[in-house]
Design a protein around this motif. Structure first.
Motif, PDB file in Angstrom:
ATOM      1  N   LEU A 113      86.998  -3.906  80.358  1.00 53.43           N
ATOM      2  CA  LEU A 113      85.978  -4.090  79.332  1.00 53.43           C
ATOM      3  C   LEU A 113      86.582  -4.425  77.970  1.00 53.43           C
ATOM      4  CD1 LEU A 113      83.649  -1.040  80.173  1.00 53.43           C
ATOM      5  CD2 LEU A 113      83.567  -3.368  81.108  1.00 53.43           C
ATOM      6  N   PHE A 114      87.896  -4.525  77.898  1.00 50.46           N
ATOM      7  CA  PHE A 114      88.541  -4.762  76.611  1.00 50.46           C
ATOM      8  C   PHE A 114      88.112  -6.104  76.020  1.00 50.46           C
ATOM      9  CE2 PHE A 114      92.096  -6.283  73.975  1.00 50.46           C
ATOM     10  CZ  PHE A 114      92.130  -5.253  73.053  1.00 50.46           C
ATOM     11  N   ASN A 115      87.784  -6.075  74.735  1.00 50.21           N
ATOM     12  CA  ASN A 115      87.425  -7.282  73.985  1.00 50.21           C
ATOM     13  C   ASN A 115      86.040  -7.823  74.338  1.00 50.21           C
ATOM     14  OD1 ASN A 115      88.483  -8.810  71.831  1.00 50.21           O
ATOM     15  ND2 ASN A 115      88.850 -10.555  73.185  1.00 50.21           N
ATOM     16  N   MET A 116      85.212  -7.048  75.057  1.00 50.86           N
ATOM     17  CA  MET A 116      83.879  -7.547  75.387  1.00 50.86           C
ATOM     18  C   MET A 116      83.027  -7.626  74.118  1.00 50.86           C
ATOM     19  SD  MET A 116      81.994  -4.338  77.304  1.00 50.86           S
ATOM     20  CE  MET A 116      81.735  -2.744  76.501  1.00 50.86           C
ATOM     21  N   GLY A 117      82.089  -8.570  74.116  1.00 50.76           N
ATOM     22  CA  GLY A 117      81.248  -8.754  72.936  1.00 50.76           C
ATOM     23  C   GLY A 117      79.965  -9.483  73.277  1.00 50.76           C
ATOM     24  N   THR A 118      79.060  -9.531  72.292  1.00 52.18           N
ATOM     25  CA  THR A 118      77.766 -10.160  72.505  1.00 52.18           C
ATOM     26  C   THR A 118      77.153 -10.592  71.181  1.00 52.18           C
ATOM     27  OG1 THR A 118      75.571  -9.852  73.516  1.00 52.18           O
ATOM     28  CG2 THR A 118      76.497  -7.963  72.368  1.00 52.18           C
ATOM     29  N   THR A 119      76.277 -11.564  71.241  1.00 55.25           N
ATOM     30  CA  THR A 119      75.417 -11.893  70.104  1.00 55.25           C
ATOM     31  C   THR A 119      74.172 -11.014  70.182  1.00 55.25           C
ATOM     32  OG1 THR A 119      74.074 -13.559  71.232  1.00 55.25           O
ATOM     33  CG2 THR A 119      76.179 -14.296  70.283  1.00 55.25           C
ATOM     34  N   LEU A 120      73.353 -11.084  69.150  1.00 55.87           N
ATOM     35  CA  LEU A 120      72.069 -10.384  69.153  1.00 55.87           C
ATOM     36  C   LEU A 120      71.096 -11.102  68.233  1.00 55.87           C
ATOM     37  CD1 LEU A 120      70.303  -7.804  69.821  1.00 55.87           C
ATOM     38  CD2 LEU A 120      71.125  -6.906  67.635  1.00 55.87           C
ATOM     39  N   VAL A 121      69.880 -11.303  68.709  1.00 55.78           N
ATOM     40  CA  VAL A 121      68.770 -11.669  67.838  1.00 55.78           C
ATOM     41  C   VAL A 121      67.590 -10.816  68.270  1.00 55.78           C
ATOM     42  CG1 VAL A 121      68.047 -13.618  69.310  1.00 55.78           C
ATOM     43  CG2 VAL A 121      67.355 -13.535  66.897  1.00 55.78           C
ATOM     44  N   VAL A 169      82.020 -21.032  69.901  1.00 56.26           N
ATOM     45  CA  VAL A 169      82.941 -20.290  69.031  1.00 56.26           C
ATOM     46  C   VAL A 169      82.124 -19.623  67.932  1.00 56.26           C
ATOM     47  CG1 VAL A 169      84.962 -20.425  67.538  1.00 56.26           C
ATOM     48  CG2 VAL A 169      84.767 -21.950  69.522  1.00 56.26           C
ATOM     49  N   VAL A 170      81.944 -18.304  68.034  1.00 52.46           N
ATOM     50  CA  VAL A 170      81.139 -17.586  67.055  1.00 52.46           C
ATOM     51  C   VAL A 170      82.036 -16.962  65.994  1.00 52.46           C
ATOM     52  CG1 VAL A 170      79.245 -17.122  68.649  1.00 52.46           C
ATOM     53  CG2 VAL A 170      81.108 -15.473  68.450  1.00 52.46           C
ATOM     54  N   THR A 171      81.510 -16.854  64.787  1.00 50.76           N
ATOM     55  CA  THR A 171      82.233 -16.239  63.677  1.00 50.76           C
ATOM     56  C   THR A 171      81.744 -14.833  63.388  1.00 50.76           C
ATOM     57  OG1 THR A 171      80.684 -17.297  62.132  1.00 50.76           O
ATOM     58  CG2 THR A 171      82.751 -18.457  62.599  1.00 50.76           C
ATOM     59  N   ASN A 172      80.739 -14.381  64.122  1.00 51.10           N
ATOM     60  CA  ASN A 172      80.173 -13.050  63.931  1.00 51.10           C
ATOM     61  C   ASN A 172      79.544 -12.628  65.244  1.00 51.10           C
ATOM     62  OD1 ASN A 172      79.164 -10.700  62.665  1.00 51.10           O
ATOM     63  ND2 ASN A 172      77.252 -11.720  62.146  1.00 51.10           N
ATOM     64  N   CYS A 173      79.787 -11.397  65.653  1.00 45.37           N
ATOM     65  CA  CYS A 173      79.211 -10.898  66.893  1.00 45.37           C
ATOM     66  C   CYS A 173      79.305  -9.379  66.906  1.00 45.37           C
ATOM     67  CB  CYS A 173      79.923 -11.491  68.117  1.00 45.37           C
ATOM     68  SG  CYS A 173      81.642 -10.953  68.273  1.00 45.37           S
ATOM     69  N   ILE A 174      78.776  -8.778  67.950  1.00 50.59           N
ATOM     70  CA  ILE A 174      78.918  -7.346  68.179  1.00 50.59           C
ATOM     71  C   ILE A 174      80.032  -7.143  69.196  1.00 50.59           C
ATOM     72  CG2 ILE A 174      77.778  -5.288  69.115  1.00 50.59           C
ATOM     73  CD1 ILE A 174      75.130  -6.464  68.069  1.00 50.59           C
ATOM     74  N   GLY A 175      81.001  -6.296  68.857  1.00 50.58           N
ATOM     75  CA  GLY A 175      82.129  -6.070  69.749  1.00 50.58           C
ATOM     76  C   GLY A 175      83.197  -7.132  69.586  1.00 50.58           C
ATOM     77  N   ALA A 176      83.909  -7.417  70.688  1.00 52.95           N
ATOM     78  CA  ALA A 176      84.976  -8.435  70.736  1.00 52.95           C
ATOM     79  C   ALA A 176      86.091  -8.134  69.732  1.00 52.95           C
ATOM     80  CB  ALA A 176      84.418  -9.836  70.520  1.00 52.95           C
ATOM     81  N   ASN A 177      86.188  -6.874  69.297  1.00 55.72           N
ATOM     82  CA  ASN A 177      87.226  -6.454  68.340  1.00 55.72           C
ATOM     83  C   ASN A 177      87.250  -7.319  67.089  1.00 55.72           C
ATOM     84  OD1 ASN A 177      88.388  -4.172  69.692  1.00 55.72           O
ATOM     85  ND2 ASN A 177      89.291  -5.600  71.167  1.00 55.72           N
ATOM     86  N   ILE A 178      86.078  -7.820  66.697  1.00 58.86           N
ATOM     87  CA  ILE A 178      85.981  -8.608  65.471  1.00 58.86           C
ATOM     88  C   ILE A 178      86.259  -7.703  64.283  1.00 58.86           C
ATOM     89  CG2 ILE A 178      83.498  -8.246  65.107  1.00 58.86           C
ATOM     90  CD1 ILE A 178      83.354 -11.256  64.369  1.00 58.86           C
ATOM     91  N   SER A 179      86.946  -8.222  63.273  1.00 52.07           N
ATOM     92  CA  SER A 179      87.367  -7.370  62.146  1.00 52.07           C
ATOM     93  C   SER A 179      86.189  -6.891  61.317  1.00 52.07           C
ATOM     94  CB  SER A 179      88.364  -8.119  61.254  1.00 52.07           C
ATOM     95  OG  SER A 179      87.790  -9.313  60.755  1.00 52.07           O
ATOM     96  N   ARG A 180      85.162  -7.720  61.187  1.00 48.28           N
ATOM     97  CA  ARG A 180      83.963  -7.316  60.450  1.00 48.28           C
ATOM     98  C   ARG A 180      82.770  -8.079  60.996  1.00 48.28           C
ATOM     99  NH1 ARG A 180      80.916  -9.547  56.410  1.00 48.28           N
ATOM    100  NH2 ARG A 180      79.663  -8.093  55.180  1.00 48.28           N
ATOM    101  N   SER A 181      81.741  -7.349  61.372  1.00 42.93           N
ATOM    102  CA  SER A 181      80.506  -8.000  61.786  1.00 42.93           C
ATOM    103  C   SER A 181      79.387  -7.592  60.841  1.00 42.93           C
ATOM    104  CB  SER A 181      80.150  -7.648  63.234  1.00 42.93           C
ATOM    105  OG  SER A 181      79.978  -6.259  63.390  1.00 42.93           O
ATOM    106  N   TRP A 182      78.333  -8.401  60.815  1.00 44.42           N
ATOM    107  CA  TRP A 182      77.217  -8.118  59.918  1.00 44.42           C
ATOM    108  C   TRP A 182      75.916  -8.556  60.573  1.00 44.42           C
ATOM    109  CZ3 TRP A 182      80.337 -12.346  59.500  1.00 44.42           C
ATOM    110  CH2 TRP A 182      79.714 -13.599  59.431  1.00 44.42           C
ATOM    111  N   LEU A 183      74.816  -8.013  60.060  1.00 44.60           N
ATOM    112  CA  LEU A 183      73.480  -8.386  60.497  1.00 44.60           C
ATOM    113  C   LEU A 183      72.771  -9.148  59.395  1.00 44.60           C
ATOM    114  CD1 LEU A 183      72.097  -5.095  62.137  1.00 44.60           C
ATOM    115  CD2 LEU A 183      72.775  -7.187  63.346  1.00 44.60           C
TER     116      LEU A 183
END
Length: 249
Positions: A113-121, A169-183
């Motif tokens: 499960l390492f580095n898993m991520g998702t978008t959200l709307v 290629v997303v610049t924002n998401c939930i998870g994926a070890n992104i350094s900073r995400s936002w809503l």
């Protein structure tokens, strides 16, 4: 009293071996199936209609989308009463930080499960008021008086550099070890009108169908979620495709 007619469809598509998308409608989780329902809205109504596109370039996108929507479902139902707009936005940002930690911790416990991520709307109904939140490149559109408008912004490299760059290629998401995400947070409480049609989708739809074709399908009266998914699959179906159509009556 407003009513919502909601149809949702979440399909694997023609190329991918499995489906990493998921749709949430109140208490229903939709993957590899279709769903429809009607909701009457009053001052006590509280639920989320949301779509998550698990990141195909990372591990276990299907787990990240399910985890995010499961967490969101319970979070919205447990929100305290009496919040103003600033309070709701602050709580949603707290939720984002929390769900990022949950997804990250699962990846450290289980290497698959390492580095898993998702978008959200999501469209959130809180005590009869409506709010939109988005993170990533899944979209929400509104059709009003025959005009289709995208209400959310794409958090993607394609949005920054133009059409030549692939949209995955997303610049924002939930998870994926992104350094900073936002809503992105939008108060829609005074903007929901009878006759409006709202449509949220993963990029498996808008990468396959141009906006004018999406508009035509919605205007045709046959533009439920399953019809839109089928059109995207017929056009190539290169990705998982998920759609949720919300009609205000």
């Amino acid at each position: 009293m407003k009513k919502l007619l909601i149809s949702a469809s979440c399909q694997t598509g023609s190329v991918r071996s499995h489906n990493e998308d998921m749709v949430l409608v109140a208490e229903e989780f939709i993957r590899n199936r279709t769903y429809s329902s009607e909701f009457a809205i009053d001052g006590d109504s509280r639920f989320a209609v949301a779509l998550a596109d698990g990141l195909g370039g990372c591990n276990a996108g299907e787990v990240a989308s399910l985890e995010t929507l499961t967490n969101l479902r319970f979070f919205v139902s447990d929100m305290p009463k009496g919040l103003d707009v600033n309070g709701i936005e602050a709580l949603m940002n707290d939720w984002l930080e929390s769900v990022n930690l949950i997804i990250s911790s699962k990846g450290h416990v289980d290497s698959s499960l390492f580095n898993m991520g998702t978008t959200l709307v999501a469209m959130i109904c809180y005590d009869g008021r409506f709010f939109i939140v988005s993170c990533g490149d899944s979209r929400l559109y509104r059709l009003r008086d025959g005009e289709l408008a995208q209400l959310t912004a794409d958090h993607s490299l394609k949005a920054i550099t133009g059409d030549a760059v692939h949209s995955c290629v997303v610049t924002n998401c939930i998870g994926a070890n992104i350094s900073r995400s936002w809503l992105d947070f939008i108060d829609m409480s005074d903007e929901i009108h009878r006759g409006d049609i709202y449509m949220m989708c993963s990029d498996g739809l808008n990468d396959m169908l141009p906006d004018f074709e999406i508009r035509q399908l919605l205007l045709s009266g046959k533009g439920d979620a399953d019809t839109l998914c089928a059109a995207a699959i017929e056009a190539g179906g290169y990705d998982n495709v998920s759609v949720c159509v919300i009609r205000i009556i």
